[in-house]
Design a protein around this motif. Structure first.
Motif, PDB file in Angstrom:
ATOM      1  N   SER A 153       0.839  -1.204   0.000  1.00 62.03           N
ATOM      2  CA  SER A 153       0.000   0.000   0.000  1.00 62.03           C
ATOM      3  C   SER A 153       0.871   1.250   0.000  1.00 62.03           C
ATOM      4  O   SER A 153       0.994   1.937   1.000  1.00 62.03           O
ATOM      5  CB  SER A 153      -0.929  -0.022   1.206  1.00 62.03           C
ATOM      6  N   ILE A 154       1.440   1.539  -1.147  1.00 61.83           N
ATOM      7  CA  ILE A 154       2.411   2.633  -1.268  1.00 61.83           C
ATOM      8  C   ILE A 154       1.787   3.803  -2.005  1.00 61.83           C
ATOM      9  O   ILE A 154       1.371   3.665  -3.146  1.00 61.83           O
ATOM     10  CB  ILE A 154       3.670   2.156  -2.012  1.00 61.83           C
ATOM     11  N   SER A 155       1.750   4.949  -1.322  1.00 64.20           N
ATOM     12  CA  SER A 155       1.305   6.175  -1.962  1.00 64.20           C
ATOM     13  C   SER A 155       2.492   6.934  -2.534  1.00 64.20           C
ATOM     14  O   SER A 155       2.413   7.491  -3.622  1.00 64.20           O
ATOM     15  CB  SER A 155       0.549   7.060  -0.965  1.00 64.20           C
ATOM     16  N   ASN A 156       3.582   6.935  -1.796  1.00 64.57           N
ATOM     17  CA  ASN A 156       4.776   7.645  -2.234  1.00 64.57           C
ATOM     18  C   ASN A 156       5.982   7.079  -1.485  1.00 64.57           C
ATOM     19  O   ASN A 156       5.849   6.580  -0.376  1.00 64.57           O
ATOM     20  CB  ASN A 156       4.634   9.149  -1.962  1.00 64.57           C
ATOM     21  N   ILE A 157       7.125   7.168  -2.115  1.00 69.67           N
ATOM     22  CA  ILE A 157       8.387   6.793  -1.466  1.00 69.67           C
ATOM     23  C   ILE A 157       9.320   7.975  -1.559  1.00 69.67           C
ATOM     24  O   ILE A 157       9.587   8.482  -2.652  1.00 69.67           O
ATOM     25  CB  ILE A 157       9.032   5.559  -2.110  1.00 69.67           C
ATOM     26  N   TYR A 158       9.819   8.438  -0.429  1.00 69.31           N
ATOM     27  CA  TYR A 158      10.701   9.607  -0.419  1.00 69.31           C
ATOM     28  C   TYR A 158      12.157   9.223  -0.624  1.00 69.31           C
ATOM     29  O   TYR A 158      12.858   9.803  -1.439  1.00 69.31           O
ATOM     30  CB  TYR A 158      10.559  10.366   0.898  1.00 69.31           C
ATOM     31  N   ASN A 159      12.611   8.271   0.151  1.00 67.30           N
ATOM     32  CA  ASN A 159      14.002   7.845   0.093  1.00 67.30           C
ATOM     33  C   ASN A 159      14.068   6.338   0.151  1.00 67.30           C
ATOM     34  O   ASN A 159      13.229   5.692   0.770  1.00 67.30           O
ATOM     35  CB  ASN A 159      14.800   8.401   1.284  1.00 67.30           C
ATOM     36  N   MET A 160      15.104   5.799  -0.486  1.00 64.95           N
ATOM     37  CA  MET A 160      15.426   4.389  -0.327  1.00 64.95           C
ATOM     38  C   MET A 160      16.909   4.295  -0.009  1.00 64.95           C
ATOM     39  O   MET A 160      17.707   5.131  -0.463  1.00 64.95           O
ATOM     40  CB  MET A 160      15.065   3.585  -1.579  1.00 64.95           C
ATOM     41  N   ALA A 161      17.270   3.318   0.781  1.00 64.10           N
ATOM     42  CA  ALA A 161      18.647   3.252   1.251  1.00 64.10           C
ATOM     43  C   ALA A 161      19.075   1.811   1.485  1.00 64.10           C
ATOM     44  O   ALA A 161      18.243   0.912   1.565  1.00 64.10           O
ATOM     45  CB  ALA A 161      18.799   4.057   2.543  1.00 64.10           C
ATOM     46  N   TRP A 162      20.383   1.657   1.595  1.00 68.34           N
ATOM     47  CA  TRP A 162      20.981   0.378   1.952  1.00 68.34           C
ATOM     48  C   TRP A 162      21.797   0.560   3.215  1.00 68.34           C
ATOM     49  O   TRP A 162      22.617   1.490   3.308  1.00 68.34           O
ATOM     50  CB  TRP A 162      21.881  -0.140   0.827  1.00 68.34           C
ATOM     51  N   TYR A 163      21.564  -0.317   4.182  1.00 68.55           N
ATOM     52  CA  TYR A 163      22.365  -0.407   5.388  1.00 68.55           C
ATOM     53  C   TYR A 163      23.081  -1.757   5.372  1.00 68.55           C
ATOM     54  O   TYR A 163      22.694  -2.656   4.630  1.00 68.55           O
ATOM     55  CB  TYR A 163      21.475  -0.341   6.641  1.00 68.55           C
ATOM     56  N   ARG A 164      24.089  -1.861   6.210  1.00 64.63           N
ATOM     57  CA  ARG A 164      24.731  -3.158   6.374  1.00 64.63           C
ATOM     58  C   ARG A 164      25.149  -3.345   7.822  1.00 64.63           C
ATOM     59  O   ARG A 164      25.367  -2.379   8.553  1.00 64.63           O
ATOM     60  CB  ARG A 164      25.950  -3.305   5.455  1.00 64.63           C
ATOM     61  N   GLN A 165      25.247  -4.612   8.198  1.00 61.39           N
ATOM     62  CA  GLN A 165      25.695  -4.944   9.540  1.00 61.39           C
ATOM     63  C   GLN A 165      26.588  -6.164   9.478  1.00 61.39           C
ATOM     64  O   GLN A 165      26.162  -7.239   9.037  1.00 61.39           O
ATOM     65  CB  GLN A 165      24.506  -5.211  10.473  1.00 61.39           C
ATOM     66  N   ALA A 166      27.826  -5.958   9.887  1.00 60.35           N
ATOM     67  CA  ALA A 166      28.788  -7.049   9.960  1.00 60.35           C
ATOM     68  C   ALA A 166      28.736  -7.660  11.353  1.00 60.35           C
ATOM     69  O   ALA A 166      28.342  -6.990  12.313  1.00 60.35           O
ATOM     70  CB  ALA A 166      30.183  -6.542   9.648  1.00 60.35           C
ATOM     71  N   PRO A 167      29.151  -8.908  11.495  1.00 60.05           N
ATOM     72  CA  PRO A 167      29.129  -9.551  12.822  1.00 60.05           C
ATOM     73  C   PRO A 167      29.913  -8.745  13.841  1.00 60.05           C
ATOM     74  O   PRO A 167      31.051  -8.341  13.590  1.00 60.05           O
ATOM     75  CB  PRO A 167      29.791 -10.901  12.540  1.00 60.05           C
ATOM     76  N   GLY A 168      29.288  -8.489  14.968  1.00 62.51           N
ATOM     77  CA  GLY A 168      29.948  -7.775  16.039  1.00 62.51           C
ATOM     78  C   GLY A 168      30.037  -6.276  15.848  1.00 62.51           C
ATOM     79  O   GLY A 168      30.657  -5.584  16.655  1.00 62.51           O
ATOM     80  N   LYS A 169      29.447  -5.770  14.773  1.00 61.69           N
ATOM     81  CA  LYS A 169      29.515  -4.333  14.509  1.00 61.69           C
ATOM     82  C   LYS A 169      28.124  -3.728  14.450  1.00 61.69           C
ATOM     83  O   LYS A 169      27.122  -4.427  14.264  1.00 61.69           O
ATOM     84  CB  LYS A 169      30.258  -4.073  13.192  1.00 61.69           C
ATOM     85  N   GLN A 170      28.089  -2.412  14.586  1.00 54.47           N
ATOM     86  CA  GLN A 170      26.805  -1.716  14.499  1.00 54.47           C
ATOM     87  C   GLN A 170      26.347  -1.622  13.046  1.00 54.47           C
ATOM     88  O   GLN A 170      27.166  -1.607  12.120  1.00 54.47           O
ATOM     89  CB  GLN A 170      26.942  -0.306  15.096  1.00 54.47           C
TER      90      GLN A 170
END
Length: 122
Positions: free
Chosen positions: A27-44
């Motif tokens: 149910s998408i009216s609009n999308i402002y931003n899209m992003a990629w995050y990552r998390q390595a073991p033991g890291k934020q």
């Protein structure tokens, strides 16, 4: 309401490339931003790259600048992350996010995908 599905991860040799995809649906009216995050073991978890869907304005974390490209296909509500010259330190679970205005509302919320693993190893 909104689902994000990532694909494209896997095992890659150092120096290789990977292209991640993330498709938003629901149910998408609009999308402002899209992003990629990552998390390595033991890291934020860290923000890797972000793109504004309207302007195409991008942001990259310093460690991937010059070897990564984030792009989007607004017609398909899809974002891509092309990463080249991969290093072992790029090994992580990669998560897609989208700042979405859900149909019938007048405010945005951030939704997360389930993640896709990228492992850089010889």
């Amino acid at each position: 309401q909104v689902q994000l599905v990532e694909s494209g991860g896997g095992l890659v040799q150092p120096g290789g490339s990977v292209r991640l995809s993330c498709a938003a649906s629901g149910s998408i009216s609009n999308i402002y931003n899209m992003a990629w995050y990552r998390q390595a073991p033991g890291k934020q978890r860290e923000l890797v790259a972000r793109i504004a869907t309207a302007s195409g304005s991008t942001y990259y974390i310093d460690s991937v600048k010059g070897r990564s490209t984030i792009s989007r296909d607004n017609a398909r509500n899809t974002v891509y992350l092309q990463m080249n010259s991969l290093r072992t330190e790029d090994t992580a679970a990669y998560y897609c996010t989208a700042e979405v205005v859900v149909t019938g509302t007048d405010y945005s919320r951030t939704f997360w995908g389930q993640g896709t693993q990228v492992t850089v190893s010889s």
